[in-house]
Design an enzyme around this catalytic site. Structure first.
Site, mmCIF file in Angstrom:
data_model
loop_
_atom_site.group_PDB
_atom_site.id
_atom_site.type_symbol
_atom_site.label_atom_id
_atom_site.label_comp_id
_atom_site.label_asym_id
_atom_site.label_seq_id
_atom_site.Cartn_x
_atom_site.Cartn_y
_atom_site.Cartn_z
ATOM 1 N N GLU A 391 0.872 -1.254 0.086
ATOM 2 C CA GLU A 391 0.087 0.132 0.066
ATOM 3 C C GLU A 391 0.837 1.333 0.011
ATOM 4 O OE1 GLU A 391 -3.860 0.115 0.943
ATOM 5 O OE2 GLU A 391 -4.149 -1.996 1.091
HETATM 6 C C1 LIG Z 1 2.476 -9.954 0.613
HETATM 7 C C2 LIG Z 1 2.320 -8.851 -0.476
HETATM 8 C C3 LIG Z 1 0.973 -8.735 -1.199
HETATM 9 C C4 LIG Z 1 0.812 -7.548 -2.146
HETATM 10 N N1 LIG Z 1 -0.312 -7.251 -2.341
HETATM 11 C C5 LIG Z 1 -0.455 -6.511 -3.537
HETATM 12 C C6 LIG Z 1 -1.637 -6.527 -4.458
HETATM 13 O O1 LIG Z 1 -2.921 -6.910 -4.069
HETATM 14 N N2 LIG Z 1 -1.689 -5.650 -5.372
HETATM 15 C C7 LIG Z 1 -0.774 -4.905 -5.881
HETATM 16 O O2 LIG Z 1 -0.833 -4.285 -6.992
HETATM 17 N N3 LIG Z 1 0.458 -4.908 -5.350
HETATM 18 C C8 LIG Z 1 0.614 -5.945 -4.285
HETATM 19 N N4 LIG Z 1 1.663 -5.991 -3.482
HETATM 20 C C9 LIG Z 1 2.946 -5.120 -4.177
HETATM 21 C C10 LIG Z 1 3.585 -4.004 -3.117
HETATM 22 O O3 LIG Z 1 2.657 -3.072 -3.176
HETATM 23 C C11 LIG Z 1 4.825 -3.526 -3.851
HETATM 24 O O4 LIG Z 1 5.560 -4.547 -3.311
HETATM 25 C C12 LIG Z 1 5.349 -2.287 -3.148
HETATM 26 O O5 LIG Z 1 4.446 -1.260 -3.870
HETATM 27 C C13 LIG Z 1 6.843 -1.983 -3.252
HETATM 28 O O6 LIG Z 1 7.118 -2.170 -4.674
HETATM 29 P P1 LIG Z 1 8.330 -2.947 -4.787
HETATM 30 O O7 LIG Z 1 8.256 -4.217 -4.096
HETATM 31 O O8 LIG Z 1 8.595 -2.819 -6.403
HETATM 32 O O9 LIG Z 1 9.611 -2.263 -4.291
HETATM 33 P P2 LIG Z 1 10.352 -1.055 -4.830
HETATM 34 O O10 LIG Z 1 9.402 0.135 -5.439
HETATM 35 O O11 LIG Z 1 11.354 -1.550 -5.708
HETATM 36 O O12 LIG Z 1 11.055 -0.437 -3.713
HETATM 37 C C14 LIG Z 1 12.375 -0.905 -3.086
HETATM 38 C C15 LIG Z 1 12.715 0.038 -1.770
HETATM 39 O O13 LIG Z 1 13.080 1.313 -2.659
HETATM 40 C C16 LIG Z 1 12.398 2.165 -1.892
HETATM 41 N N5 LIG Z 1 11.988 3.189 -3.058
HETATM 42 C C17 LIG Z 1 11.556 3.072 -4.306
HETATM 43 N N6 LIG Z 1 11.256 4.067 -4.829
HETATM 44 C C18 LIG Z 1 11.519 5.165 -4.181
HETATM 45 C C19 LIG Z 1 11.817 6.427 -4.323
HETATM 46 N N7 LIG Z 1 11.119 7.262 -5.206
HETATM 47 N N8 LIG Z 1 12.242 7.358 -3.351
HETATM 48 C C20 LIG Z 1 12.751 6.777 -2.038
HETATM 49 N N9 LIG Z 1 12.640 5.267 -1.858
HETATM 50 C C21 LIG Z 1 12.289 4.580 -2.915
HETATM 51 C C22 LIG Z 1 11.033 1.570 -1.478
HETATM 52 O O14 LIG Z 1 10.601 2.262 -0.472
HETATM 53 C C23 LIG Z 1 11.588 0.320 -0.989
HETATM 54 O O15 LIG Z 1 12.282 0.525 0.201
HETATM 55 C C24 LIG Z 1 2.045 -6.690 -2.609
HETATM 56 C C25 LIG Z 1 3.437 -7.241 -2.063
HETATM 57 C C26 LIG Z 1 3.495 -8.247 -0.786
HETATM 58 C C27 LIG Z 1 4.849 -8.427 -0.547
#
Ligand SMILES: Cc1cc2nc3c(=O)[nH]c(=O)nc-3n(C[C@H](O)[C@H](O)[C@H](O)COP(=O)(O)OP(=O)(O)OC[C@H]3O[C@@H](n4cnc5c(N)ncnc54)[C@H](O)[C@@H]3O)c2cc1C
Length: 577
Positions: A391
């Site tokens: 979220e």
């Molecule tokens: C159990 C689980 C359930 C989920 N359910 C859903 C779902 O139902 N629907 C859905 O759409 N998604 C879902 N997700 C996905 C989830 O929303 C994403 O994992 C989350 O938004 C983070 O994206 P990412 O994993 O690509 O991390 P990334 O975006 O790659 O982030 C990696 C790190 O970099 C940081 N970062 C990234 N961009 C920036 C920035 N601009 N400035 C500073 N820091 C930054 C982040 O804060 C994090 O610490 C789920 C994930 C999990 C683990």
């Protein structure tokens, strides 16, 4: 009150919604939810952990029968049309079973809500009654392998067809309920460019679920990729407008974040109960560990932080209800939710971090038993970790808090720039005299005013120093967010304690005092770091002197207060408010 206005305006304690103001109807739905979770969802955990999604589907159906998906939905679509406080109460009590809470949240917050806010009457009529009854299971497909935080960077494509329909191709990642959902809110780019939301039925064909992810926690919740291969989506299933998918995505997340914060605080309350009971019965050195000061400190601190969390969550729900009361349609409801996006991000960040803090201490209080699977403490710890990731990660939400306020300030909203300027003049002038106020919690009231001024000082200086390049200064924005979170939490705890009456009022005051005393230390550290990053030399020295003057909070005996809170929790065998 407008969103964010608490930073510059005073609030009367009796105007704030608190858990003490819950009505009989709220308490009844809390009991219904709690009974469902303890008697049905929690006992099903072993089957859910084995990915028996028939059982999950059965639980979704039961929630439908109990009306739990219909809290926010108008009666014409099978809902109960209740207030947001009710919706919060349901989320909070769902938290006892974290895995099923994820399934529930994905349906109630991420599938029902986009339809409610952006669906046409025909779409609502077609899908909402079946989602509300639990006949259909929903999922929200935003994230992709290459686009998580950068959600608008999605690669999934929607190709327009001559008859106005679309063909979707792409792969969504980490989708909650992905393994067994029937209906998906999918975000894809029309013509590879225009970010757009669609309502996709599994029955359209071409939708497949990937394998279940091997997760750290939430083993009883389905998380899979959702693969879309030449999925034919009728023109009628466009959700909102072409190119306006970001509106759907972000407004849904606004409310989802707020409710996630509520779930986290509910989880923290339950964990305090586990800790208190364990500390009472576990003996070492011939006495219950609850008698040791180090354990009392932990329990007292867990309670104070949870009390503040509960206070800001309910305060926010009350503000949303007040505003949303006039909203006649989805668009005005979405605007009302957007108004409180700062508070929603605070709820998400502070709620999830309070829960992580409490669950970490819960393990510590359980000692070796906290680290093994015979006790639920280790499961809670693993289940909760993801709340800081999904979220919108806590980093992204922290950036949104001051970022949104800065955007509003530039537009002239809230009078933030004028307030920050007036404050700078005040700080550079002679020290003001203490008012000699000896009313209840007078020192804490003064402290909260000082916290607000500190937030304005850091925020105002950041806007002045970086102007349109403020977004590039993530560290300063993060310090500002931490201060703002502590301002909102401290004031919410204070206002609730001021409005409290009855036998627990003095304990409420203790909890607020402990929280505010801790917050003073955190705010000072964050403000010093931010100021030192923005100024140097004499200006920095003047600012730091102003800061010291502002934050000269009289020390309190927080040790005794925490002990009182801890002893009460141990005596009751649970969270005390
Ligand atoms: C159990 C689980 C359930 C989920 N359910 C859903 C779902 O139902 N629907 C859905 O759409 N998604 C879902 N997700 C996905 C989830 O929303 C994403 O994992 C989350 O938004 C983070 O994206 P990412 O994993 O690509 O991390 P990334 O975006 O790659 O982030 C990696 C790190 O970099 C940081 N970062 C990234 N961009 C920036 C920035 N601009 N400035 C500073 N820091 C930054 C982040 O804060 C994090 O610490 C789920 C994930 C999990 C683990």
């Amino acid at each position: 009150m407008k969103g964010g206005a608490w930073l510059i305006e005073s609030t009367a304690a009796d105007c704030v919604f608190t858990p003490d103001k819950l009505t009989e109807e709220h308490r009844l739905i809390a009991k219904t939810t709690e009974d469902f979770v303890t008697q049905e969802a929690a006992p099903a955990l072993p089957q859910l952990d084995q990915h028996d999604w028939k059982v999950a589907r059965g639980l979704v159906k039961r929630c439908g029968e109990l009306g739990l998906f219909g809290v926010d939905v108008p009666e014409e679509y099978g809902g109960l049309a209740l207030d947001k406080v009710t919706s919060l109460v349901v989320s909070e009590h769902m938290s006892k079973s974290a895995s099923f809470a994820a399934t529930f949240g994905s349906q109630a917050n991420l599938t029902v809500l986009p339809l409610m806010l952006f669906g046409t009457p025909a779409q609502k009529e077609k899908y909402l009654p079946k989602l509300v009854s639990g006949e259909l299971v929903g999922a929200y497909c935003l994230s992709e392998t290459g686009s998580g935080s950068d959600a608008l960077g999605a690669k999934t494509k929607a190709t327009r067809q001559a008859d106005g329909s679309f063909v979707l191709n792409g792969e969504k990642m980490w989708i909650t309920n992905g393994g067994f959902a029937d209906l998906f809110i999918v975000f894809a780019k029309v013509d590879g460019e225009l970010f757009t939301a669609f309502i996709v039925e599994r029955a359209f064909g071409g939708v497949t679920s990937g394998k279940e992810e091997h997760k750290m926690g939430l083993h009883g919740s389905s998380t899979t990729a959702v693969i879309l291969q030449d999925v034919k989506v009728p023109a009628d299933n466009l959700l909102g407008e072409i190119g306006k998918g970001h509106k759907v995505a972000f407004n849904v997340l606004n409310f989802g974040r707020f409710k996630l914060g509520g779930m986290c605080i509910g989880g923290a309350r339950d964990a305090i109960g586990e800790s208190a009971k364990y500390a009472a019965q576990r003996k070492q050195f011939g006495q219950p560990i609850a008698s040791f000061g180090a354990i009392k400190h932990k329990l007292g601190e867990m309670i104070a932080r949870t009390y503040a969390g509960e206070s800001f969550i309910y305060r926010t729900a009350g503000m949303i209800d007040e505003r949303i009361g006039d909203a006649k349609d989805g668009a005005s409801a979405a605007a009302a939710l957007e108004e409180y996006s700062v508070e929603a991000s605070i709820a998400k960040v502070a709620g999830s971090e309070t829960l992580n803090y409490v669950l970490d201490e819960n393990i510590q209080i359980h000692g070796g038993n906290g680290y093994v699977r015979d006790y639920p403490a280790e499961r809670h710890y693993r289940d909760a970790r993801v709340n800081r990731i999904f979220e919108g990660t806590n980093e992204i939400n922290r950036l949104l808090i001051p970022g949104t306020l800065a955007r509003r300030a530039v537009k002239g909203d809230l009078g933030l720039i004028a307030a920050a300027k007036a404050l700078q003049d005040e700080l550079l002038g002679p020290p003001s005299m203490s008012s000699g106020d000896d009313s209840p919690l007078a020192e804490e009231r003064r402290a909260v005013e000082a916290f607000k001024k500190t937030a304005l000082m850091v925020f105002g200086l950041a806007m002045q120093t970086y102007g349109t390049k403020l977004a590039d200064q993530q560290e300063v924005l993060t310090f500002a967010a931490d201060i703002l979170i502590d301002v909102y939490s401290s004031e919410s705890a204070l206002l609730r304690a001021l409005a409290a009456h009855g036998p627990k009022a003095s304990l409420q005051a203790d909890a607020a005092r402990v929280f505010i005393s801790d917050a003073a230390g955190r705010i000072e550290i964050a403000a010093r770091q931010a100021l030192a990053a923005m100024t140097t030399g004499d200006t920095l020295r003047t600012m730091l002197a102003g800061l010291r003057r502002l934050l000269k909070v009289s020390p309190i005996d927080a040790v005794t207060l925490r002990r009182r809170l801890a002893d009460e929790a141990v005596a009751r065998g649970g969270y005390i408010f």
